[in-house]
Design a protein around this motif. Structure first.
Motif, PDB file in Angstrom:
ATOM      1  N   ASN A  77      14.181 -10.760 -42.360  1.00 40.32           N
ATOM      2  CA  ASN A  77      12.900 -10.032 -42.385  1.00 40.32           C
ATOM      3  C   ASN A  77      11.754 -10.965 -42.761  1.00 40.32           C
ATOM      4  OD1 ASN A  77      14.418  -7.777 -41.876  1.00 40.32           O
ATOM      5  ND2 ASN A  77      14.478  -7.119 -43.999  1.00 40.32           N
ATOM      6  N   ILE A  78      12.041 -11.910 -43.659  1.00 38.18           N
ATOM      7  CA  ILE A  78      10.986 -12.786 -44.163  1.00 38.18           C
ATOM      8  C   ILE A  78      10.428 -13.652 -43.045  1.00 38.18           C
ATOM      9  CG2 ILE A  78      10.512 -14.741 -45.706  1.00 38.18           C
ATOM     10  CD1 ILE A  78      12.634 -13.566 -47.584  1.00 38.18           C
ATOM     11  N   GLU A  79      11.291 -14.161 -42.187  1.00 40.87           N
ATOM     12  CA  GLU A  79      10.863 -15.103 -41.153  1.00 40.87           C
ATOM     13  C   GLU A  79       9.769 -14.522 -40.253  1.00 40.87           C
ATOM     14  OE1 GLU A  79      14.456 -16.280 -39.249  1.00 40.87           O
ATOM     15  OE2 GLU A  79      14.942 -17.762 -40.788  1.00 40.87           O
ATOM     16  N   ASN A  80       9.807 -13.215 -40.039  1.00 41.43           N
ATOM     17  CA  ASN A  80       8.770 -12.564 -39.224  1.00 41.43           C
ATOM     18  C   ASN A  80       7.403 -12.599 -39.912  1.00 41.43           C
ATOM     19  OD1 ASN A  80      10.921 -11.893 -37.582  1.00 41.43           O
ATOM     20  ND2 ASN A  80      11.229  -9.910 -38.557  1.00 41.43           N
ATOM     21  N   TYR A  81       7.418 -12.648 -41.248  1.00 42.73           N
ATOM     22  CA  TYR A  81       6.165 -12.578 -42.007  1.00 42.73           C
ATOM     23  C   TYR A  81       5.623 -13.955 -42.398  1.00 42.73           C
ATOM     24  CZ  TYR A  81       6.935  -7.569 -42.539  1.00 42.73           C
ATOM     25  OH  TYR A  81       7.120  -6.230 -42.289  1.00 42.73           O
ATOM     26  N   LEU A  82       6.444 -15.011 -42.267  1.00 40.78           N
ATOM     27  CA  LEU A  82       6.016 -16.346 -42.696  1.00 40.78           C
ATOM     28  C   LEU A  82       4.803 -16.835 -41.905  1.00 40.78           C
ATOM     29  CD1 LEU A  82       9.344 -18.273 -43.339  1.00 40.78           C
ATOM     30  CD2 LEU A  82       7.705 -17.477 -45.006  1.00 40.78           C
ATOM     31  N   ASP A  83       4.838 -16.656 -40.571  1.00 35.59           N
ATOM     32  CA  ASP A  83       3.713 -17.098 -39.730  1.00 35.59           C
ATOM     33  C   ASP A  83       2.433 -16.348 -40.088  1.00 35.59           C
ATOM     34  OD1 ASP A  83       5.434 -18.775 -38.421  1.00 35.59           O
ATOM     35  OD2 ASP A  83       5.905 -17.328 -36.833  1.00 35.59           O
ATOM     36  N   LEU A  84       2.585 -15.059 -40.357  1.00 34.95           N
ATOM     37  CA  LEU A  84       1.434 -14.230 -40.740  1.00 34.95           C
ATOM     38  C   LEU A  84       0.823 -14.737 -42.049  1.00 34.95           C
ATOM     39  CD1 LEU A  84      -0.250 -11.565 -40.389  1.00 34.95           C
ATOM     40  CD2 LEU A  84       1.526 -10.439 -41.728  1.00 34.95           C
ATOM     41  N   LEU A  85       1.692 -15.081 -43.014  1.00 32.14           N
ATOM     42  CA  LEU A  85       1.227 -15.581 -44.317  1.00 32.14           C
ATOM     43  C   LEU A  85       0.503 -16.913 -44.157  1.00 32.14           C
ATOM     44  CD1 LEU A  85       1.243 -15.351 -47.430  1.00 32.14           C
ATOM     45  CD2 LEU A  85       3.398 -16.572 -47.425  1.00 32.14           C
ATOM     46  N   ILE A  86       1.094 -17.847 -43.408  1.00 37.38           N
ATOM     47  CA  ILE A  86       0.494 -19.175 -43.211  1.00 37.38           C
ATOM     48  C   ILE A  86      -0.862 -19.048 -42.508  1.00 37.38           C
ATOM     49  CG2 ILE A  86       0.761 -21.359 -41.932  1.00 37.38           C
ATOM     50  CD1 ILE A  86       3.833 -21.075 -42.579  1.00 37.38           C
ATOM     51  N   LEU A  87      -0.943 -18.125 -41.539  1.00 38.71           N
ATOM     52  CA  LEU A  87      -2.191 -17.901 -40.808  1.00 38.71           C
ATOM     53  C   LEU A  87      -3.296 -17.386 -41.731  1.00 38.71           C
ATOM     54  CD1 LEU A  87      -1.505 -16.752 -37.235  1.00 38.71           C
ATOM     55  CD2 LEU A  87      -3.836 -16.806 -38.060  1.00 38.71           C
ATOM     56  N   GLU A  88      -2.945 -16.402 -42.567  1.00 40.39           N
ATOM     57  CA  GLU A  88      -3.929 -15.805 -43.493  1.00 40.39           C
ATOM     58  C   GLU A  88      -4.428 -16.827 -44.492  1.00 40.39           C
ATOM     59  OE1 GLU A  88      -3.920 -12.116 -45.351  1.00 40.39           O
ATOM     60  OE2 GLU A  88      -2.678 -11.108 -43.875  1.00 40.39           O
TER      61      GLU A  88
END
Length: 201
Positions: A77-88
């Motif tokens: 589940n985390i891997e889907n959110y990592l790109d979103l976090l780095i982008l923000e």
């Protein structure tokens, strides 16, 4: 004195490291502090479904973030959110980001025990039995553990404290590591406070 001071703050810089590792001039301190707080809020917002034990933030040429995860099994589940976090983060800070995920699942820590207790209390189990069972569960791997819950326990009118201790908790000895966590849980009778101390050599 040992009971009135947070044992982690008492030992910072001696045998416990800071979770914010950066240095700046006196004039820029408030600016960096706001950045640090904002970063932590973003991480908690994006990873709201994950139990984070600690967040390390290091400002250098790169922005280094270490996430200590208690429930590492949710890594898919985390891997889907990592790109979103780095982008923000990149939108705000305009810096290269190095993100490290650290598996904390096999490490016994006070926050993890607190989450177990919250689940048991929500299921309306006997608080005295819960505290004793959780303490003695780790008696082989820890030198000492103390759990205290205070408030309107099980709906009684007069608030009280229930606690259980095994081993020893040397709060005044700075060279020894004490893991401490304090949290609150809202029940239908009011707010209960949970405090946990762990001593492991």
């Amino acid at each position: 004195m040992g009971k009135k001071i947070n044992p982690i703050f008492f030992r910072l810089g001696k045998n416990i490291n800071y979770h914010s590792l950066w240095y700046c001039e006196k004039k820029k301190f408030s600016f960096f502090l706001k950045k640090d707080i904002l970063l932590r809020e973003i991480i908690k917002k994006v990873f709201f479904f994950i139990d984070l034990n600690n967040i390390d933030i290091i400002f250098s040429n790169k922005l280094i973030i270490n996430l200590y995860l208690n429930n590492f099994e949710n890594i898919l589940n985390i891997e889907n959110y990592l790109d979103l976090l780095i982008l923000e983060i990149y939108k705000i800070f305009k810096k290269n980001i190095l993100l490290n995920l650290i598996n904390n699942i096999f490490v016994i820590n006070s926050k993890k025990i607190a989450l177990y207790l919250i689940n048991y209390i929500n299921n309306k189990n006997s608080i005295k039995k819960i505290i004793k069972r959780e303490c003695l569960k780790y008696s082989d791997s820890l030198n000492g553990c103390k759990i205290q819950i205070s408030g309107r326990l099980e709906g009684v009118e007069i608030a009280r404290k229930e606690w259980f201790l095994f081993g020893r908790i040397p709060l005044h000895t700075i060279r020894l590591y004490i893991d401490y966590h304090h949290c609150e849980i809202i029940t239908q009778y009011g707010v209960l406070g949970i405090k946990i101390w762990i001593f492991k050599k």
